[in-house]
Design a protein around this motif. Sequence first.
Motif, PDB file in Angstrom:
ATOM      1  N   SER A   1       0.824  -1.212   0.000  1.00 10.04           N
ATOM      2  CA  SER A   1       0.000   0.000   0.000  1.00 10.04           C
ATOM      3  C   SER A   1       0.859   1.264   0.000  1.00 10.04           C
ATOM      4  CB  SER A   1      -0.920   0.002   1.230  1.00 10.04           C
ATOM      5  OG  SER A   1      -1.738  -1.140   1.255  1.00 10.04           O
TER       6      SER A   1
ATOM      7  N   THR B   1      -0.280   5.173   0.917  1.00  8.46           N
ATOM      8  CA  THR B   1      -1.472   5.222   1.766  1.00  8.46           C
ATOM      9  C   THR B   1      -1.038   5.203   3.232  1.00  8.46           C
ATOM     10  OG1 THR B   1      -1.774   2.817   1.930  1.00  8.46           O
ATOM     11  CG2 THR B   1      -2.730   3.911   0.009  1.00  8.46           C
TER      12      THR B   1
ATOM     13  N   SER C   1      -5.796  -0.175   1.151  1.00  2.85           N
ATOM     14  CA  SER C   1      -6.200   0.582  -0.043  1.00  2.85           C
ATOM     15  C   SER C   1      -5.048   0.633  -1.037  1.00  2.85           C
ATOM     16  CB  SER C   1      -6.618   2.008   0.365  1.00  2.85           C
ATOM     17  OG  SER C   1      -7.658   1.973   1.297  1.00  2.85           O
TER      18      SER C   1
ATOM     19  N   GLY D   1      -3.834  -3.702  -4.902  1.00  2.00           N
ATOM     20  CA  GLY D   1      -4.809  -4.717  -5.276  1.00  2.00           C
ATOM     21  C   GLY D   1      -4.215  -5.786  -6.178  1.00  2.00           C
TER      22      GLY D   1
ATOM     23  N   SER E   1     -10.208  -8.807  -3.584  1.00  2.00           N
ATOM     24  CA  SER E   1      -9.334  -7.755  -4.097  1.00  2.00           C
ATOM     25  C   SER E   1      -9.766  -7.322  -5.482  1.00  2.00           C
ATOM     26  CB  SER E   1      -7.889  -8.254  -4.151  1.00  2.00           C
ATOM     27  OG  SER E   1      -7.016  -7.221  -4.559  1.00  2.00           O
ATOM     28  N   GLU E   2      -9.496  -6.054  -5.749  1.00  3.04           N
ATOM     29  CA  GLU E   2      -9.720  -5.496  -7.079  1.00  3.04           C
ATOM     30  C   GLU E   2      -8.495  -4.681  -7.437  1.00  3.04           C
ATOM     31  OE1 GLU E   2     -12.877  -2.547  -9.393  1.00  3.04           O
ATOM     32  OE2 GLU E   2     -13.415  -3.433  -7.460  1.00  3.04           O
TER      33      GLU E   2
ATOM     34  N   GLY F   1      -5.954  -2.091  -8.214  1.00  6.12           N
ATOM     35  CA  GLY F   1      -5.946  -0.650  -8.017  1.00  6.12           C
ATOM     36  C   GLY F   1      -6.836  -0.169  -6.888  1.00  6.12           C
ATOM     37  N   GLN F   2      -7.594  -1.108  -6.269  1.00  2.00           N
ATOM     38  CA  GLN F   2      -8.547  -0.720  -5.225  1.00  2.00           C
ATOM     39  C   GLN F   2      -8.245  -1.345  -3.866  1.00  2.00           C
ATOM     40  OE1 GLN F   2     -10.981   1.580  -5.916  1.00  2.00           O
ATOM     41  NE2 GLN F   2      -9.986   1.694  -7.915  1.00  2.00           N
TER      42      GLN F   2
END
Length: 376
Positions: free
Chosen positions: A278, A281, A302, A305, A353-354, A356-357
């Motif tokens: 991350s 962040t 955040s 991903g 997970s996604e 970039g997210q």
Amino acid sequence: MILIVDDTPENLISLKKVLEKNNFEVDTASSGEEALKKVLKNSYVLIILDVQMPDMDGFEVAEAISGYSKAKETAIIFLSAANTELKFIAKGYSSGGLDYITKPLDMNILLLKVKTFYRIYEQSRKLKEMQETLLAEIEFRKEAERKKDEFISIASHELKTPLTSVKGYVQLLERSVIKGDTATVKKHLEKAQIQLEKLNSLIADLLDISKIESGKLKLNKQEFSIDYLLDNVLEIMHQSNPTFKIIKRGKANCNIFADEMRIEQVIVNFLTNAIKYSPGTEEILITVNVKDEQVYVAVKDSGIGMLPEQLEHVFDKFYRVEETSQRFQGLGIGLYISSEIIRRHGGEIGVNSEYGQGSEFYFIMPINLKTEATTN
């Protein structure tokens, strides 16, 4: 299945009855065109093909079939009442036939030939299966060897990095001690300690892999407070990563029966991965709750991903999620070890997970699975 091709109905019926009586599955076609349509739709082990047919004779049918990739390996037996000369027999073989039988038929001879072709087919099929299995095993040896070589390369690099750092700090310490610079000595000692902890963690992971592979990973189970464990872990993580804010949501309000050190290892792995993946962040969310006598713990970040294809392998041994723009440290075994620990507690581990997210790693396990205090 056998396909009989003959424009004479009585020949089709009589031959079909004989073959079915001997437990063969039989299909029929009354013309060359019908035969070609069926060959395109179905798979046949053997085709018994009459030579004398209107519009399209047996030789033409055989030549057409040989052009079909699906049926080019299918055995063909020609049957002929008129074309019994050597030149016609030779044409039959050159057209793709494996045998040429003249009429009137001796059914016993035909049956022997059919059984022989079936036996050859079964042997060829089994040999092909063995070849495919062997090739798959060879590819799996090659892949295992590639992964082993890659792991050795990564492990060497990851182990060498903290060792080199410690060596550098020791040299700086020596100079600072000579100068009597106590403040600098303390600073270098702290940094060397951090590198030694990294080295210790890497070695511990390697030892755990060895224990898992040999079936000697032991679980020393006892009752403990999962809330108290989480609070201690968060305090330690905050000390080593003061820029990250770790928010705890929920409470278990119960003791669980498990290996406290191993559960702590899983949670620490989730948190360190969340911080590592991350960049840029500053906040991580950890959730805990109990439902239906099971404890649920999740760590959400955040960060970068993962792609769907990465999600499929994230708990595989030696798998490392790499971002094209940067390289992350690690051996690729932490999540594998975590999954083994949770599995041996009768629990479930997973990830949402996604790309970039960010990602959310979680585990669910029984709070009161009373088994032996020590489990292999």
